[in-house]
Design a protein around this motif. Structure first.
Motif, PDB file in Angstrom:
ATOM      1  N   HIS A   1       7.201  -2.927   9.366  1.00 50.43           N
ATOM      2  CA  HIS A   1       6.325  -1.750   9.398  1.00 50.43           C
ATOM      3  C   HIS A   1       4.968  -2.204   9.914  1.00 50.43           C
ATOM      4  N   ARG A   2       4.226  -1.277  10.510  1.00 52.26           N
ATOM      5  CA  ARG A   2       2.957  -1.642  11.141  1.00 52.26           C
ATOM      6  C   ARG A   2       2.030  -2.401  10.201  1.00 52.26           C
ATOM      7  N   SER A   3       1.837  -1.906   8.998  1.00 54.55           N
ATOM      8  CA  SER A   3       0.897  -2.533   8.072  1.00 54.55           C
ATOM      9  C   SER A   3       1.372  -3.907   7.598  1.00 54.55           C
ATOM     10  N   ASN A   4       2.689  -4.145   7.599  1.00 52.73           N
ATOM     11  CA  ASN A   4       3.209  -5.419   7.107  1.00 52.73           C
ATOM     12  C   ASN A   4       2.977  -6.573   8.076  1.00 52.73           C
TER      13      ASN A   4
ATOM     14  N   HIS B   1       0.932   9.083  -6.708  1.00 56.10           N
ATOM     15  CA  HIS B   1       1.336   7.909  -7.492  1.00 56.10           C
ATOM     16  C   HIS B   1       1.374   6.661  -6.617  1.00 56.10           C
ATOM     17  N   HIS B   2       1.879   6.802  -5.397  1.00 55.17           N
ATOM     18  CA  HIS B   2       1.924   5.674  -4.462  1.00 55.17           C
ATOM     19  C   HIS B   2       0.516   5.192  -4.126  1.00 55.17           C
ATOM     20  N   ASP B   3      -0.402   6.117  -3.907  1.00 53.93           N
ATOM     21  CA  ASP B   3      -1.778   5.751  -3.580  1.00 53.93           C
ATOM     22  C   ASP B   3      -2.469   5.065  -4.760  1.00 53.93           C
ATOM     23  N   LYS B   4      -2.118   5.450  -5.980  1.00 55.64           N
ATOM     24  CA  LYS B   4      -2.672   4.773  -7.154  1.00 55.64           C
ATOM     25  C   LYS B   4      -2.253   3.308  -7.193  1.00 55.64           C
ATOM     26  N   LYS B   5      -0.998   3.039  -6.840  1.00 55.70           N
ATOM     27  CA  LYS B   5      -0.521   1.655  -6.803  1.00 55.70           C
ATOM     28  C   LYS B   5      -1.269   0.854  -5.744  1.00 55.70           C
ATOM     29  N   ILE B   6      -1.526   1.483  -4.595  1.00 60.16           N
ATOM     30  CA  ILE B   6      -2.306   0.825  -3.554  1.00 60.16           C
ATOM     31  C   ILE B   6      -3.711   0.505  -4.054  1.00 60.16           C
ATOM     32  N   ALA B   7      -4.325   1.450  -4.767  1.00 59.89           N
ATOM     33  CA  ALA B   7      -5.675   1.237  -5.291  1.00 59.89           C
ATOM     34  C   ALA B   7      -5.711   0.069  -6.270  1.00 59.89           C
ATOM     35  N   LYS B   8      -4.707  -0.022  -7.136  1.00 64.18           N
ATOM     36  CA  LYS B   8      -4.670  -1.121  -8.099  1.00 64.18           C
ATOM     37  C   LYS B   8      -4.498  -2.463  -7.404  1.00 64.18           C
TER      38      LYS B   8
ATOM     39  N   TYR C   1      -0.231  -9.986  -2.799  1.00 59.47           N
ATOM     40  CA  TYR C   1      -0.120  -8.878  -1.863  1.00 59.47           C
ATOM     41  C   TYR C   1       1.318  -8.417  -1.634  1.00 59.47           C
ATOM     42  N   PRO C   2       2.192  -9.236  -1.045  1.00 65.19           N
ATOM     43  CA  PRO C   2       3.557  -8.743  -0.829  1.00 65.19           C
ATOM     44  C   PRO C   2       4.282  -8.374  -2.112  1.00 65.19           C
ATOM     45  N   LEU C   3       4.055  -9.104  -3.185  1.00 64.08           N
ATOM     46  CA  LEU C   3       4.777  -8.804  -4.415  1.00 64.08           C
ATOM     47  C   LEU C   3       4.327  -7.492  -5.056  1.00 64.08           C
ATOM     48  N   CYS C   4       3.253  -6.897  -4.552  1.00 64.97           N
ATOM     49  CA  CYS C   4       2.836  -5.585  -5.043  1.00 64.97           C
ATOM     50  C   CYS C   4       3.665  -4.463  -4.427  1.00 64.97           C
ATOM     51  N   HIS C   5       4.547  -4.794  -3.486  1.00 59.35           N
ATOM     52  CA  HIS C   5       5.303  -3.782  -2.773  1.00 59.35           C
ATOM     53  C   HIS C   5       6.791  -3.956  -3.039  1.00 59.35           C
ATOM     54  N   ASP C   6       7.454  -2.839  -3.285  1.00 62.04           N
ATOM     55  CA  ASP C   6       8.876  -2.863  -3.628  1.00 62.04           C
ATOM     56  C   ASP C   6       9.726  -3.461  -2.522  1.00 62.04           C
ATOM     57  N   LYS C   7       9.405  -3.158  -1.270  1.00 54.34           N
ATOM     58  CA  LYS C   7      10.223  -3.651  -0.169  1.00 54.34           C
ATOM     59  C   LYS C   7      10.171  -5.173  -0.068  1.00 54.34           C
TER      60      LYS C   7
END
Length: 384
Positions: free
Chosen positions: A55-58, A295-302, A356-362
């Motif tokens: 994905h672009r951001s990754n 909810h997804h944006d809250k996870k990004i903020a954290k 960073y990566p471990l904050c994302h499910d993928k």
């Protein structure tokens, strides 16, 4: 290039350790190098093997992992004997290369953190335009290249050319540190670009995301959609309030929904066999998606809050101490204190793969696919 006669700057003093302490420190340093290398290799492998991560951001995570991998594979191992003995054993040529790589990789790591934070900032606060540009692969590539160019220009010309501009070398034989090590004017300017500006930028992105989420929560606090049985007007209001509409949008939506409801009532009276209006169910799905996005944006903020805190903790002590040390020519800072703050920079490179990566499910699923393929297969079969 010969030494500056009678004007040698005090060398970066290295504390002397007993044999037992030296062995313990050596083990810890080697462990840090291994964790840094393996953690970032895992990120790179996950990106290569899992198409879902492309994905672009990754791509910015990949860029960060490459710079941090070089820190663990090259910078830390060469510095370990120097840190323990106080003597550089690899000659001036390797010393120049080591300095070049160390400054380049650490600066690139910082700039990658900034671009990751900026990308997350756009995805939350400007979601529509951000999604519209998802297919433009040239944008992340240009940003990735720009990061390496800026990181190179920040310190590398000074590392390579300082002694030629001054006409002599200020580094003693058997030592390895930058010629500008005690020039606090240069250190202040470079630190502003490498630490203070990135820290302010990342903090701004983080605060903006939190403010955006709080504003959306306040707008959504007026719950017009309490149950699927509510009118379509209520569901339409729920969706618009969550995405921050203008007053005209609300009025247009209300009038449109009322017209739709009247038309459906006329149709229902003429055709009793028709199913009642499905608009509430559709609007319920819209509201559910809005809540999911919030909810997804809250996870990004954290996750960005963690980025700001860890980055500040790892970089602020060294940056401030380096400027102070340069101003007093190394006479007012204890060597052990300086070494601790120096190693904090490299600890940041070892923490990045986990922060960073471990904050994302993928990414977590990709890591599980690599490390625990049997468990991944079981989870995948259960989900199916």
């Amino acid at each position: 290039m010969g030494p500056c006669n009678g004007t040698l700057s005090p060398q970066p003093s290295t504390p002397q350790f007993s044999l037992g302490v030296s062995v313990l420190l050596a083990l810890l340093m080697v462990l840090l190098a291994l964790v840094t290398v393996l953690g970032n290799v895992l990120v790179i492998l996950a990106f290569i093997l899992d198409r879902n991560l492309r994905h672009r951001s990754n791509y910015f995570f990949l860029n960060l992992a490459i710079s941090d991998f070089a820190v663990g594979a090259f910078c830390i191992p060469l510095y370990i004997p120097y840190a323990l003995t106080g003597i550089w054993h690899f000659g001036r040529g390797i010393c120049k290369l080591w300095l070049l790589m160390d400054y380049l990789m650490c600066s690139a790591s910082v700039f990658n953190i900034v671009i990751i934070s900026y990308d997350r900032f756009l995805s939350v606060t400007k979601a529509v335009s951000y999604r519209a540009q998802q297919g433009m692969m040239s944008s992340p590539v240009v940003k990735m290249v720009a990061i390496w160019i800026l990181a190179f220009l920040l310190y590398s010309p000074a590392v390579l050319l300082w002694e030629y501009m001054t006409g002599c070398s200020m580094v003693e034989e058997g030592q390895c540190y930058a010629e500008f090590f005690n020039n606090w004017y240069f250190l202040l300017c470079a630190s502003t670009l490498e630490f203070f500006v990135p820290l302010i930028s990342v903090t701004y992105f983080n605060v903006s995301i939190f403010y955006n989420i709080q504003r959306r929560q306040r707008r959504g606090s007026i719950q017009y959609c309490e149950s699927p049985g509510s009118s379509s007007v209520s569901w339409r209001f729920c969706f618009l309030l969550r995405r921050g509409p203008s007053l005209s949008e609300l009025e247009d939506s209300a009038s449109s929904s009322m017209r739709t409801k009247k038309e459906s009532l006329v149709t229902e009276s003429s055709s009793p066999s028709r199913v009642n209006s499905v608009t509430p169910e559709n609007d319920f799905s819209v509201c559910a998606r809005a809540r999911s996005k919030l909810h997804h944006d809250k996870k990004i903020a954290k996750s960005l809050a963690v980025i700001v805190c860890v980055f500040a903790i790892c970089w602020a002590p060294y940056t401030l101490l380096m400027i102070i040390r340069g101003a007093c020519q190394g006479k007012c800072v204890h060597p052990i204190l300086y070494q601790i703050t120096f190693w904090l920079l490299w600890i940041n490179s070892s923490l990045n793969p986990f922060l960073y990566p471990l904050c994302h499910d993928k990414f977590r699923m990709a890591f599980m696919k690599i490390l625990c393929p049997k468990k991944f297969a079981i989870l995948r079969s259960n989900s199916c």
